[in-house]
Design a protein around this motif. Structure first.
Motif, PDB file in Angstrom:
ATOM      1  N   CYS A 106       0.864  -1.186   0.000  1.00  0.00           N
ATOM      2  CA  CYS A 106       0.000   0.000   0.000  1.00  0.00           C
ATOM      3  C   CYS A 106       0.896   1.230   0.000  1.00  0.00           C
ATOM      4  O   CYS A 106       1.785   1.355   0.856  1.00  0.00           O
ATOM      5  CB  CYS A 106      -0.884   0.005   1.244  1.00  0.00           C
ATOM      6  N   ILE A 107       0.679   2.120  -0.947  1.00  0.00           N
ATOM      7  CA  ILE A 107       1.502   3.322  -1.018  1.00  0.00           C
ATOM      8  C   ILE A 107       0.630   4.516  -1.410  1.00  0.00           C
ATOM      9  O   ILE A 107      -0.241   4.402  -2.272  1.00  0.00           O
ATOM     10  CB  ILE A 107       2.676   3.132  -2.012  1.00  0.00           C
ATOM     11  N   GLY A 108       0.827   5.616  -0.710  1.00  0.00           N
ATOM     12  CA  GLY A 108       0.112   6.835  -1.023  1.00  0.00           C
ATOM     13  C   GLY A 108      -0.497   7.567   0.147  1.00  0.00           C
ATOM     14  O   GLY A 108      -0.506   8.803   0.149  1.00  0.00           O
ATOM     15  N   PRO A 109      -1.043   6.869   1.171  1.00  0.00           N
ATOM     16  CA  PRO A 109      -1.670   7.615   2.271  1.00  0.00           C
ATOM     17  C   PRO A 109      -0.687   8.567   2.965  1.00  0.00           C
ATOM     18  O   PRO A 109       0.297   8.117   3.566  1.00  0.00           O
ATOM     19  CB  PRO A 109      -2.143   6.513   3.217  1.00  0.00           C
ATOM     20  N   ASN A 110      -0.940   9.856   2.826  1.00  0.00           N
ATOM     21  CA  ASN A 110      -0.079  10.912   3.385  1.00  0.00           C
ATOM     22  C   ASN A 110       1.394  10.682   3.058  1.00  0.00           C
ATOM     23  O   ASN A 110       2.286  10.944   3.865  1.00  0.00           O
ATOM     24  CB  ASN A 110      -0.271  11.023   4.897  1.00  0.00           C
ATOM     25  N   PHE A 111       1.634  10.236   1.828  1.00  0.00           N
ATOM     26  CA  PHE A 111       2.981   9.854   1.403  1.00  0.00           C
ATOM     27  C   PHE A 111       3.843  11.064   1.087  1.00  0.00           C
ATOM     28  O   PHE A 111       5.065  11.018   1.200  1.00  0.00           O
ATOM     29  CB  PHE A 111       2.853   8.951   0.175  1.00  0.00           C
ATOM     30  N   GLY A 112       3.220  12.150   0.686  1.00  0.00           N
ATOM     31  CA  GLY A 112       3.969  13.337   0.299  1.00  0.00           C
ATOM     32  C   GLY A 112       4.058  13.472  -1.212  1.00  0.00           C
ATOM     33  O   GLY A 112       3.939  12.482  -1.948  1.00  0.00           O
ATOM     34  N   LEU A 113       4.280  14.700  -1.658  1.00  0.00           N
ATOM     35  CA  LEU A 113       4.313  14.992  -3.091  1.00  0.00           C
ATOM     36  C   LEU A 113       5.674  15.530  -3.539  1.00  0.00           C
ATOM     37  O   LEU A 113       5.793  16.127  -4.609  1.00  0.00           O
ATOM     38  CB  LEU A 113       3.215  16.010  -3.434  1.00  0.00           C
ATOM     39  N   SER A 114       6.680  15.291  -2.748  1.00  0.00           N
ATOM     40  CA  SER A 114       8.022  15.794  -3.070  1.00  0.00           C
ATOM     41  C   SER A 114       8.653  14.971  -4.187  1.00  0.00           C
ATOM     42  O   SER A 114       8.183  13.881  -4.535  1.00  0.00           O
ATOM     43  CB  SER A 114       8.911  15.732  -1.829  1.00  0.00           C
ATOM     44  N   SER A 115       9.743  15.491  -4.721  1.00  0.00           N
ATOM     45  CA  SER A 115      10.466  14.736  -5.752  1.00  0.00           C
ATOM     46  C   SER A 115      11.023  13.440  -5.183  1.00  0.00           C
ATOM     47  O   SER A 115      11.081  12.413  -5.883  1.00  0.00           O
ATOM     48  CB  SER A 115      11.599  15.592  -6.335  1.00  0.00           C
ATOM     49  N   ALA A 116      11.407  13.448  -3.901  1.00  0.00           N
ATOM     50  CA  ALA A 116      11.897  12.223  -3.271  1.00  0.00           C
ATOM     51  C   ALA A 116      10.781  11.184  -3.189  1.00  0.00           C
ATOM     52  O   ALA A 116      11.003   9.989  -3.442  1.00  0.00           O
ATOM     53  CB  ALA A 116      12.448  12.529  -1.880  1.00  0.00           C
ATOM     54  N   SER A 117       9.563  11.626  -2.820  1.00  0.00           N
ATOM     55  CA  SER A 117       8.430  10.698  -2.761  1.00  0.00           C
ATOM     56  C   SER A 117       8.150  10.105  -4.136  1.00  0.00           C
ATOM     57  O   SER A 117       7.859   8.911  -4.265  1.00  0.00           O
ATOM     58  CB  SER A 117       7.184  11.418  -2.240  1.00  0.00           C
ATOM     59  N   LYS A 118       8.260  10.937  -5.165  1.00  0.00           N
ATOM     60  CA  LYS A 118       8.013  10.453  -6.521  1.00  0.00           C
ATOM     61  C   LYS A 118       9.046   9.392  -6.916  1.00  0.00           C
ATOM     62  O   LYS A 118       8.699   8.376  -7.543  1.00  0.00           O
ATOM     63  CB  LYS A 118       8.049  11.621  -7.508  1.00  0.00           C
ATOM     64  N   THR A 119      10.286   9.595  -6.540  1.00  0.00           N
ATOM     65  CA  THR A 119      11.330   8.610  -6.843  1.00  0.00           C
ATOM     66  C   THR A 119      11.044   7.282  -6.151  1.00  0.00           C
ATOM     67  O   THR A 119      11.166   6.208  -6.748  1.00  0.00           O
ATOM     68  CB  THR A 119      12.706   9.142  -6.412  1.00  0.00           C
ATOM     69  N   LEU A 120      10.639   7.342  -4.874  1.00  0.00           N
ATOM     70  CA  LEU A 120      10.330   6.119  -4.142  1.00  0.00           C
ATOM     71  C   LEU A 120       9.137   5.394  -4.757  1.00  0.00           C
ATOM     72  O   LEU A 120       9.144   4.162  -4.863  1.00  0.00           O
ATOM     73  CB  LEU A 120      10.052   6.439  -2.672  1.00  0.00           C
ATOM     74  N   LEU A 121       8.123   6.137  -5.152  1.00  0.00           N
ATOM     75  CA  LEU A 121       6.974   5.510  -5.796  1.00  0.00           C
ATOM     76  C   LEU A 121       7.397   4.808  -7.074  1.00  0.00           C
ATOM     77  O   LEU A 121       6.968   3.676  -7.342  1.00  0.00           O
ATOM     78  CB  LEU A 121       5.903   6.566  -6.094  1.00  0.00           C
ATOM     79  N   GLY A 122       8.224   5.453  -7.860  1.00  0.00           N
ATOM     80  CA  GLY A 122       8.704   4.834  -9.090  1.00  0.00           C
ATOM     81  C   GLY A 122       9.416   3.522  -8.825  1.00  0.00           C
ATOM     82  O   GLY A 122       9.256   2.543  -9.568  1.00  0.00           O
ATOM     83  N   GLN A 123      10.194   3.470  -7.752  1.00  0.00           N
ATOM     84  CA  GLN A 123      10.895   2.238  -7.406  1.00  0.00           C
ATOM     85  C   GLN A 123       9.908   1.146  -6.993  1.00  0.00           C
ATOM     86  O   GLN A 123      10.054  -0.016  -7.380  1.00  0.00           O
ATOM     87  CB  GLN A 123      11.889   2.508  -6.283  1.00  0.00           C
ATOM     88  N   ALA A 124       8.893   1.509  -6.219  1.00  0.00           N
ATOM     89  CA  ALA A 124       7.904   0.525  -5.783  1.00  0.00           C
ATOM     90  C   ALA A 124       7.110  -0.037  -6.964  1.00  0.00           C
ATOM     91  O   ALA A 124       6.792  -1.229  -7.005  1.00  0.00           O
ATOM     92  CB  ALA A 124       6.965   1.153  -4.762  1.00  0.00           C
ATOM     93  N   LEU A 125       6.809   0.823  -7.927  1.00  0.00           N
ATOM     94  CA  LEU A 125       5.989   0.394  -9.064  1.00  0.00           C
ATOM     95  C   LEU A 125       6.659  -0.681  -9.900  1.00  0.00           C
ATOM     96  O   LEU A 125       5.976  -1.460 -10.578  1.00  0.00           O
ATOM     97  CB  LEU A 125       5.667   1.594  -9.954  1.00  0.00           C
ATOM     98  N   THR A 126       7.972  -0.738  -9.875  1.00  0.00           N
ATOM     99  CA  THR A 126       8.692  -1.689 -10.725  1.00  0.00           C
ATOM    100  C   THR A 126       8.895  -3.052 -10.075  1.00  0.00           C
ATOM    101  O   THR A 126       9.434  -3.959 -10.708  1.00  0.00           O
ATOM    102  CB  THR A 126      10.078  -1.130 -11.106  1.00  0.00           C
ATOM    103  N   LEU A 127       8.458  -3.230  -8.829  1.00  0.00           N
ATOM    104  CA  LEU A 127       8.730  -4.485  -8.115  1.00  0.00           C
ATOM    105  C   LEU A 127       7.870  -5.649  -8.580  1.00  0.00           C
ATOM    106  O   LEU A 127       8.179  -6.802  -8.284  1.00  0.00           O
ATOM    107  CB  LEU A 127       8.550  -4.283  -6.608  1.00  0.00           C
ATOM    108  N   GLY A 128       6.768  -5.366  -9.263  1.00  0.00           N
ATOM    109  CA  GLY A 128       5.920  -6.442  -9.754  1.00  0.00           C
ATOM    110  C   GLY A 128       5.006  -7.033  -8.709  1.00  0.00           C
ATOM    111  O   GLY A 128       4.434  -8.118  -8.909  1.00  0.00           O
TER     112      GLY A 128
END
Length: 283
Positions: A106-128
Motif C-alpha cells: 500500500c503506497i500513497g496515504p499521506n505519502f507526500g508529493l516531493s520529488s523524493a516521494s516520486k522517486t520512491l513511488l517509481g521504485q515501488a511500481l517496478t517491483l511487480g
C-alpha cells in the motif's frame, strides 16, 4: 440487480464472499500473506498506521509499516502486532522493500508529493507486487513531467476520489460526467483495477465490466466522511491482496465491508473505529 440510471450491476456480498474471508484451522500466518504499508515522512505516519490496522484486521497474516529511520519511534510507540521496517536512506528503499517480501504493498496515504516521494513511488511500481495505490501516489502518477513507470502488476487497485481522478484523466472529465465511464477510462489508462470513491463507488478494471458498490442500503454510511476513512479502505484492499484475492474482488469486498463497518458503528464514527467493526461483521 442493476443501477436504474445506467444499468451497471450493483455488487452484493454473497455466501462465497463471506466464506472466502474465513481462515482455516490448518493455516498459519504466512499462508495469509504479508502486507507492507509505505509511510509518509516523520510526523505524517497516522494514515499509514490506519491502513496497516485495516490490513491486519481483514486477515493479512503479517503487516509491516515501511518508513524512514527517523520515523521509527513515532510508529513503534503506537504499534504492537504491526511490524516497523525502517530503511536507512532513500537509496536503499527499493532493495529494502523487496527484501521484506510483501505479497502486497500500500503506497500513497499521506505519502507526500516531493520529488523524493516520486522517486520512491517509481521504485515501488517496478517491483511487480500487487499494490493499492492511494491518495498522494495517484497525484504523483498524474504528473505529466518526468512520468513514472507503468504499474507493473495488473492485480493492483487504484483508489481515487473525484479530485484525484480529475488529475489522472483530466481530458475524460471534459468529455463525460458519467462516473462509470470515467472509472473505465482510468482503469484502461492505469492498466489495473480502479475504485472510484463516492456514495455509489464504481469499480472498473481493464478486464472486467464495471460494478457499483452502493451505500444506499447502509444507514450510517455518511459518517465515512471523516479524516482517515479512505486510508482504512486502502488497508482493507491491501490485506485482501496480500491474502491472494483477485484485485477486482478485493476492491468490491473491501468497499462493501467499509460501508458495513460504518453501519455497524453508527453515528460518531471516526476512522480508528472502522477496523474494529470487522470482527463483528466476520462473525
Amino acid at each position: 440487480m442493476t443501477n436504474p440510471e445506467n444499468e451497471t450491476p450493483v455488487f452484493e456480498m454473497a455466501d462465497h464472499h463471506w466464506q472466502s474471508l474465513g481462515k482455516s484451522g490448518a493455516g498459519h500466518k504466512h499462508r495469509y500473506g504479508h502486507g507492507a504499508v509505505v509511510s509518509g515522512p516523520f510526523g505524517q505516519g497516522g494514515a499509514a498506521r490506519l491502513a496497516a490496522r485495516g490490513a491486519l484486521r481483514i486477515g493479512s497474516g503479517l503487516v509491516s509499516i515501511v518508513c524512514r529511520a527517523d520515523a521509527v519511534a513515532e510508529h513503534a510507540a503506537q504499534l504492537n502486532a504491526i511490524m516497523v521496517k525502517p530503511y536507512a536512506d532513500d537509496a536503499g528503499f527499493q532493495d529494502h522493500l523487496s527484501a521484506i517480501k510483501p505479497q502486497a504493498i500500500c503506497i500513497g496515504p499521506n505519502f507526500g508529493l516531493s520529488s523524493a516521494s516520486k522517486t520512491l513511488l517509481g521504485q515501488a511500481l517496478t517491483l511487480g507486487v500487487p499494490m493499492c495505490i492511494d491518495a498522494d501516489a495517484i497525484t504523483l502518477l498524474s504528473h505529466t513531467s518526468n512520468p513514472l513507470p507503468e504499474i507493473s502488476n495488473r492485480q493492483s487497485v487504484m483508489t481515487p476520489h473525484e479530485g484525484e481522478l480529475r488529475r489522472f484523466i483530466p481530458k475524460a472529465f471534459e468529455e463525460t460526467s458519467c462516473r462509470v465511464t470515467l472509472a473505465q477510462r482510468a482503469a484502461e489508462k492505469a492498466g489495473c483495477v480502479v475504485l472510484f470513491k463516492g456514495p455509489d463507488t464504481v469499480i472498473a478494471g481493464p478486464d472486467h465490466a464495471p460494478v457499483i458498490v452502493s451505500s444506499a442500503p447502509f444507514q450510517h454510511s455518511s459518517w465515512l466522511a471523516t479524516a482517515g476513512s479512505g486510508d482504512v479502505l486502502a488497508g482493507f484492499i491491501t490485506g485482501l491482496l496480500a491474502r491472494g484475492f483477485d484485485a477486482f474482488d478485493a476492491a468490491c469486498i473491501a468497499a462493501n465491508l467499509h460501508f458495513r463497518c460504518a453501519e455497524a458503528f453508527g453515528p460518531g464514527l471516526i476512522a480508528e473505529d472502522l477496523p474494529e467493526m470487522l470482527p463483528k461483521l466476520l462473525r
